[in-house]
Design a protein around this motif. Structure first.
Motif, PDB file in Angstrom:
ATOM      1  N   VAL A  20       0.845  -1.200   0.000  1.00 31.13           N
ATOM      2  CA  VAL A  20       0.000   0.000   0.000  1.00 31.13           C
ATOM      3  C   VAL A  20       0.879   1.248   0.000  1.00 31.13           C
ATOM      4  N   ALA A  21       1.919   1.245   0.825  1.00 30.79           N
ATOM      5  CA  ALA A  21       2.816   2.407   0.880  1.00 30.79           C
ATOM      6  C   ALA A  21       3.514   2.619  -0.451  1.00 30.79           C
ATOM      7  N   ALA A  22       3.913   1.538  -1.098  1.00 27.68           N
ATOM      8  CA  ALA A  22       4.610   1.660  -2.386  1.00 27.68           C
ATOM      9  C   ALA A  22       3.678   2.160  -3.485  1.00 27.68           C
ATOM     10  N   ALA A  23       2.391   1.864  -3.363  1.00 29.28           N
ATOM     11  CA  ALA A  23       1.434   2.277  -4.393  1.00 29.28           C
ATOM     12  C   ALA A  23       0.910   3.695  -4.189  1.00 29.28           C
ATOM     13  N   GLU A  24       1.220   4.324  -3.067  1.00 29.46           N
ATOM     14  CA  GLU A  24       0.693   5.661  -2.790  1.00 29.46           C
ATOM     15  C   GLU A  24       1.021   6.696  -3.878  1.00 29.46           C
ATOM     16  N   PRO A  25       2.216   6.689  -4.475  1.00 26.61           N
ATOM     17  CA  PRO A  25       2.476   7.658  -5.538  1.00 26.61           C
ATOM     18  C   PRO A  25       1.536   7.517  -6.744  1.00 26.61           C
ATOM     19  N   GLY A  28      -3.010   9.356  -7.119  1.00 28.77           N
ATOM     20  CA  GLY A  28      -3.556  10.475  -7.886  1.00 28.77           C
ATOM     21  C   GLY A  28      -3.756  10.150  -9.358  1.00 28.77           C
ATOM     22  N   LYS A  29      -3.160   9.086  -9.826  1.00 30.28           N
ATOM     23  CA  LYS A  29      -3.259   8.708 -11.241  1.00 30.28           C
ATOM     24  C   LYS A  29      -4.365   7.686 -11.487  1.00 30.28           C
ATOM     25  N   MET A  30      -5.006   7.206 -10.431  1.00 30.52           N
ATOM     26  CA  MET A  30      -6.067   6.214 -10.576  1.00 30.52           C
ATOM     27  C   MET A  30      -7.415   6.909 -10.597  1.00 30.52           C
ATOM     28  N   SER A  31      -8.354   6.248 -11.274  1.00 30.61           N
ATOM     29  CA  SER A  31      -9.724   6.763 -11.273  1.00 30.61           C
ATOM     30  C   SER A  31     -10.684   5.600 -11.496  1.00 30.61           C
ATOM     31  N   MET A  37     -11.401   0.268  -5.794  1.00 32.90           N
ATOM     32  CA  MET A  37     -10.876  -0.986  -5.256  1.00 32.90           C
ATOM     33  C   MET A  37      -9.607  -0.729  -4.434  1.00 32.90           C
ATOM     34  N   PHE A  38      -8.730   0.148  -4.944  1.00 35.86           N
ATOM     35  CA  PHE A  38      -7.509   0.453  -4.199  1.00 35.86           C
ATOM     36  C   PHE A  38      -7.839   1.142  -2.884  1.00 35.86           C
ATOM     37  N   ASP A  39      -8.771   2.083  -2.917  1.00 30.86           N
ATOM     38  CA  ASP A  39      -9.172   2.783  -1.693  1.00 30.86           C
ATOM     39  C   ASP A  39      -9.764   1.797  -0.670  1.00 30.86           C
ATOM     40  N   SER A  40     -10.554   0.847  -1.155  1.00 27.51           N
ATOM     41  CA  SER A  40     -11.131  -0.160  -0.270  1.00 27.51           C
ATOM     42  C   SER A  40     -10.025  -1.040   0.325  1.00 27.51           C
TER      43      SER A  40
END
Length: 98
Positions: A20-25, A28-31, A37-40
């Motif tokens: 999760v920490a690695a995917a944080e950057p 802002g590019k996801m929609s 799904m990522f937010d969940s």
């Protein structure tokens, strides 16, 4: 094997949190559905990590129980073999003159 699983139990939960920490950057590019799904996943990461750790801990406990059973069985088998060997009459099986 139990030692490796024990270490894996601690590592797996940490790896999920590091994912999760690695995917944080990328957040802002996801929609759309991907972001939802990522937010969940992110909202439940602590629970997911805890469930994974608990599952692996249960496997580790089972492995410890199996190890104890095998050691007990091995000891009992050796004790029984010694007892039966001591009680056996090997001289009775010899052929020839006495």
């Amino acid at each position: 094997m139990s030692r490796k699983t024990s270490t894996g139990t601690e590592d797996l939960g940490g790896l999920v949190q590091r994912l999760v920490a690695a995917a944080e950057p990328l957040e802002g590019k996801m929609s759309g559905a991907g972001k939802q799904m990522f937010d969940s996943f992110k909202a439940n990461v602590d629970s997911i990590a805890a469930d994974l750790n608990a599952g692996l801990a249960a496997i580790n406990q089972g492995q410890s129980g199996m190890d104890a059973a095998f050691r007990t069985g091995d000891t009992e088998m050796a004790d029984t073999a010694r007892k039966n060997t001591a009680a056996a009459d090997f001289d009775g099986a010899k052929f020839g003159k006495r």
